[in-house]
Design a protein around this motif. Structure first.
Motif, PDB file in Angstrom:
ATOM      1  N   ARG A 121     -29.186   6.462 -19.816  1.00  0.00           N
ATOM      2  CA  ARG A 121     -29.739   6.165 -21.142  1.00  0.00           C
ATOM      3  C   ARG A 121     -29.071   6.992 -22.233  1.00  0.00           C
ATOM      4  O   ARG A 121     -29.114   6.618 -23.391  1.00  0.00           O
ATOM      5  CB  ARG A 121     -31.242   6.365 -21.154  1.00  0.00           C
ATOM      6  CG  ARG A 121     -31.956   5.281 -20.379  1.00  0.00           C
ATOM      7  CD  ARG A 121     -33.449   5.422 -20.437  1.00  0.00           C
ATOM      8  NE  ARG A 121     -34.073   4.269 -19.801  1.00  0.00           N
ATOM      9  CZ  ARG A 121     -35.371   4.091 -19.745  1.00  0.00           C
ATOM     10  NH1 ARG A 121     -36.198   4.979 -20.278  1.00  0.00           N
ATOM     11  NH2 ARG A 121     -35.862   3.023 -19.151  1.00  0.00           N
ATOM     12  N   SER A 122     -28.438   8.114 -21.853  1.00  0.00           N
ATOM     13  CA  SER A 122     -27.743   8.957 -22.825  1.00  0.00           C
ATOM     14  C   SER A 122     -26.292   8.529 -23.027  1.00  0.00           C
ATOM     15  O   SER A 122     -25.569   9.169 -23.771  1.00  0.00           O
ATOM     16  CB  SER A 122     -27.780  10.419 -22.368  1.00  0.00           C
ATOM     17  OG  SER A 122     -29.104  10.880 -22.317  1.00  0.00           O
ATOM     18  N   GLY A 123     -25.880   7.492 -22.314  1.00  0.00           N
ATOM     19  CA  GLY A 123     -24.538   6.957 -22.511  1.00  0.00           C
ATOM     20  C   GLY A 123     -23.495   7.396 -21.499  1.00  0.00           C
ATOM     21  O   GLY A 123     -22.323   7.066 -21.646  1.00  0.00           O
ATOM     22  N   PHE A 124     -23.891   8.151 -20.493  1.00  0.00           N
ATOM     23  CA  PHE A 124     -22.933   8.534 -19.459  1.00  0.00           C
ATOM     24  C   PHE A 124     -22.522   7.300 -18.669  1.00  0.00           C
ATOM     25  O   PHE A 124     -23.288   6.340 -18.536  1.00  0.00           O
ATOM     26  CB  PHE A 124     -23.558   9.551 -18.500  1.00  0.00           C
ATOM     27  CG  PHE A 124     -23.559  10.946 -19.022  1.00  0.00           C
ATOM     28  CD1 PHE A 124     -22.635  11.883 -18.567  1.00  0.00           C
ATOM     29  CD2 PHE A 124     -24.481  11.339 -19.973  1.00  0.00           C
ATOM     30  CE1 PHE A 124     -22.643  13.177 -19.044  1.00  0.00           C
ATOM     31  CE2 PHE A 124     -24.502  12.628 -20.457  1.00  0.00           C
ATOM     32  CZ  PHE A 124     -23.578  13.555 -19.998  1.00  0.00           C
ATOM     33  N   GLY A 125     -21.336   7.348 -18.101  1.00  0.00           N
ATOM     34  CA  GLY A 125     -20.876   6.271 -17.239  1.00  0.00           C
ATOM     35  C   GLY A 125     -21.680   6.245 -15.949  1.00  0.00           C
ATOM     36  O   GLY A 125     -22.290   7.250 -15.554  1.00  0.00           O
ATOM     37  N   PHE A 126     -21.639   5.103 -15.289  1.00  0.00           N
ATOM     38  CA  PHE A 126     -22.434   4.940 -14.083  1.00  0.00           C
ATOM     39  C   PHE A 126     -22.045   5.922 -12.989  1.00  0.00           C
ATOM     40  O   PHE A 126     -22.909   6.568 -12.388  1.00  0.00           O
ATOM     41  CB  PHE A 126     -22.322   3.499 -13.550  1.00  0.00           C
ATOM     42  CG  PHE A 126     -23.059   3.304 -12.264  1.00  0.00           C
ATOM     43  CD1 PHE A 126     -24.441   3.224 -12.252  1.00  0.00           C
ATOM     44  CD2 PHE A 126     -22.377   3.236 -11.056  1.00  0.00           C
ATOM     45  CE1 PHE A 126     -25.133   3.077 -11.059  1.00  0.00           C
ATOM     46  CE2 PHE A 126     -23.060   3.080  -9.858  1.00  0.00           C
ATOM     47  CZ  PHE A 126     -24.443   2.999  -9.863  1.00  0.00           C
ATOM     48  N   VAL A 127     -20.749   6.055 -12.700  1.00  0.00           N
ATOM     49  CA  VAL A 127     -20.325   6.907 -11.585  1.00  0.00           C
ATOM     50  C   VAL A 127     -20.686   8.376 -11.823  1.00  0.00           C
ATOM     51  O   VAL A 127     -21.271   9.016 -10.941  1.00  0.00           O
ATOM     52  CB  VAL A 127     -18.823   6.712 -11.272  1.00  0.00           C
ATOM     53  CG1 VAL A 127     -18.338   7.721 -10.243  1.00  0.00           C
ATOM     54  CG2 VAL A 127     -18.571   5.291 -10.770  1.00  0.00           C
ATOM     55  N   PRO A 128     -20.364   8.955 -13.005  1.00  0.00           N
ATOM     56  CA  PRO A 128     -20.781  10.360 -13.202  1.00  0.00           C
ATOM     57  C   PRO A 128     -22.298  10.541 -13.157  1.00  0.00           C
ATOM     58  O   PRO A 128     -22.793  11.523 -12.602  1.00  0.00           O
ATOM     59  CB  PRO A 128     -20.248  10.716 -14.592  1.00  0.00           C
ATOM     60  CG  PRO A 128     -19.221   9.703 -14.909  1.00  0.00           C
ATOM     61  CD  PRO A 128     -19.567   8.478 -14.120  1.00  0.00           C
ATOM     62  N   ALA A 129     -23.044   9.585 -13.713  1.00  0.00           N
ATOM     63  CA  ALA A 129     -24.504   9.678 -13.690  1.00  0.00           C
ATOM     64  C   ALA A 129     -25.022   9.580 -12.260  1.00  0.00           C
ATOM     65  O   ALA A 129     -25.935  10.315 -11.868  1.00  0.00           O
ATOM     66  CB  ALA A 129     -25.121   8.586 -14.559  1.00  0.00           C
ATOM     67  N   LEU A 130     -24.439   8.691 -11.474  1.00  0.00           N
ATOM     68  CA  LEU A 130     -24.847   8.547 -10.079  1.00  0.00           C
ATOM     69  C   LEU A 130     -24.550   9.822  -9.297  1.00  0.00           C
ATOM     70  O   LEU A 130     -25.392  10.299  -8.526  1.00  0.00           O
ATOM     71  CB  LEU A 130     -24.137   7.351  -9.437  1.00  0.00           C
ATOM     72  CG  LEU A 130     -24.476   7.084  -7.970  1.00  0.00           C
ATOM     73  CD1 LEU A 130     -25.953   6.751  -7.808  1.00  0.00           C
ATOM     74  CD2 LEU A 130     -23.607   5.961  -7.432  1.00  0.00           C
ATOM     75  N   VAL A 138     -32.724  12.145 -13.182  1.00  0.00           N
ATOM     76  CA  VAL A 138     -31.416  12.525 -13.732  1.00  0.00           C
ATOM     77  C   VAL A 138     -30.557  11.287 -13.955  1.00  0.00           C
ATOM     78  O   VAL A 138     -29.930  11.140 -15.016  1.00  0.00           O
ATOM     79  CB  VAL A 138     -30.708  13.545 -12.812  1.00  0.00           C
ATOM     80  CG1 VAL A 138     -29.251  13.724 -13.194  1.00  0.00           C
ATOM     81  CG2 VAL A 138     -31.445  14.880 -12.846  1.00  0.00           C
ATOM     82  N   LEU A 139     -30.518  10.389 -12.995  1.00  0.00           N
ATOM     83  CA  LEU A 139     -29.732   9.160 -13.140  1.00  0.00           C
ATOM     84  C   LEU A 139     -30.172   8.378 -14.370  1.00  0.00           C
ATOM     85  O   LEU A 139     -29.348   7.989 -15.200  1.00  0.00           O
ATOM     86  CB  LEU A 139     -29.861   8.288 -11.881  1.00  0.00           C
ATOM     87  CG  LEU A 139     -29.168   6.925 -11.924  1.00  0.00           C
ATOM     88  CD1 LEU A 139     -27.655   7.089 -12.062  1.00  0.00           C
ATOM     89  CD2 LEU A 139     -29.510   6.125 -10.684  1.00  0.00           C
ATOM     90  N   ALA A 140     -31.458   8.166 -14.524  1.00  0.00           N
ATOM     91  CA  ALA A 140     -31.974   7.390 -15.656  1.00  0.00           C
ATOM     92  C   ALA A 140     -31.675   8.080 -16.985  1.00  0.00           C
ATOM     93  O   ALA A 140     -31.229   7.432 -17.944  1.00  0.00           O
ATOM     94  CB  ALA A 140     -33.475   7.166 -15.504  1.00  0.00           C
ATOM     95  N   ILE A 141     -31.911   9.382 -17.059  1.00  0.00           N
ATOM     96  CA  ILE A 141     -31.670  10.107 -18.317  1.00  0.00           C
ATOM     97  C   ILE A 141     -30.198  10.044 -18.702  1.00  0.00           C
ATOM     98  O   ILE A 141     -29.860   9.777 -19.869  1.00  0.00           O
ATOM     99  CB  ILE A 141     -32.154  11.570 -18.203  1.00  0.00           C
ATOM    100  CG1 ILE A 141     -33.681  11.614 -18.174  1.00  0.00           C
ATOM    101  CG2 ILE A 141     -31.605  12.422 -19.343  1.00  0.00           C
ATOM    102  CD1 ILE A 141     -34.258  12.979 -17.838  1.00  0.00           C
ATOM    103  N   LEU A 142     -29.318  10.269 -17.749  1.00  0.00           N
ATOM    104  CA  LEU A 142     -27.888  10.253 -18.063  1.00  0.00           C
ATOM    105  C   LEU A 142     -27.400   8.861 -18.459  1.00  0.00           C
ATOM    106  O   LEU A 142     -26.618   8.722 -19.403  1.00  0.00           O
ATOM    107  CB  LEU A 142     -27.080  10.807 -16.890  1.00  0.00           C
ATOM    108  CG  LEU A 142     -27.261  12.300 -16.620  1.00  0.00           C
ATOM    109  CD1 LEU A 142     -26.435  12.729 -15.416  1.00  0.00           C
ATOM    110  CD2 LEU A 142     -26.904  13.131 -17.843  1.00  0.00           C
TER     111      LEU A 142
END
Length: 116
Positions: free
Chosen positions: A83-92, A77-81
């Motif tokens: 790579r999709s342009g999400f910010g680091f904190v929301p992706a984390l 999930v972290l990698a996909i988000l």
């Protein structure tokens, strides 16, 4: 007792620091290093050294395997988000939530199968 704990913590911390530095230079090599079961191997060695209980070591090894499988969604999930342009904190945070759900799911399956 405290000295042994301090040595265990120092060795574990060095492993994480080395992986982090290696990841800065080469994410693939850093990922490979941190994916190696170094911490788990050290933990089972220390458990055996401290207790001599091979059943506890075997149980820890199986539990580690079950929970490693459960942790995989966090990284996916972290990698996909990211790579999709999400910010680091929301992706984390989303990755951590996925990891939590993965742990719960893996734990329940591991218990149902009598592994943990």
């Amino acid at each position: 007792m405290w000295m042994q704990l301090a040595i265990k913590a120092a060795i574990s911390g060095v492993l994480i620091a080395v992986a982090s530095e290696m990841g800065r230079r080469s994410p693939s090599w850093g990922g490979l290093l941190i994916s190696l079961p170094l911490a788990s191997t050290l933990a089972v060695i220390w458990l055996w050294r401290d207790t001599g209980d091979t059943k506890a070591v075997a149980s820890m090894a199986i539990s580690s395997t079950v929970y490693v499988i459960g942790s995989l969604p966090a990284f996916v999930v972290l990698a996909i988000l990211l790579r999709s342009g999400f910010g680091f904190v929301p992706a984390l945070l989303a990755g951590l939530a996925a990891g939590y759900l993965g742990y719960v799911f893996a734990g329940r399956i591991g218990q149902a199968l009598g592994l943990i």
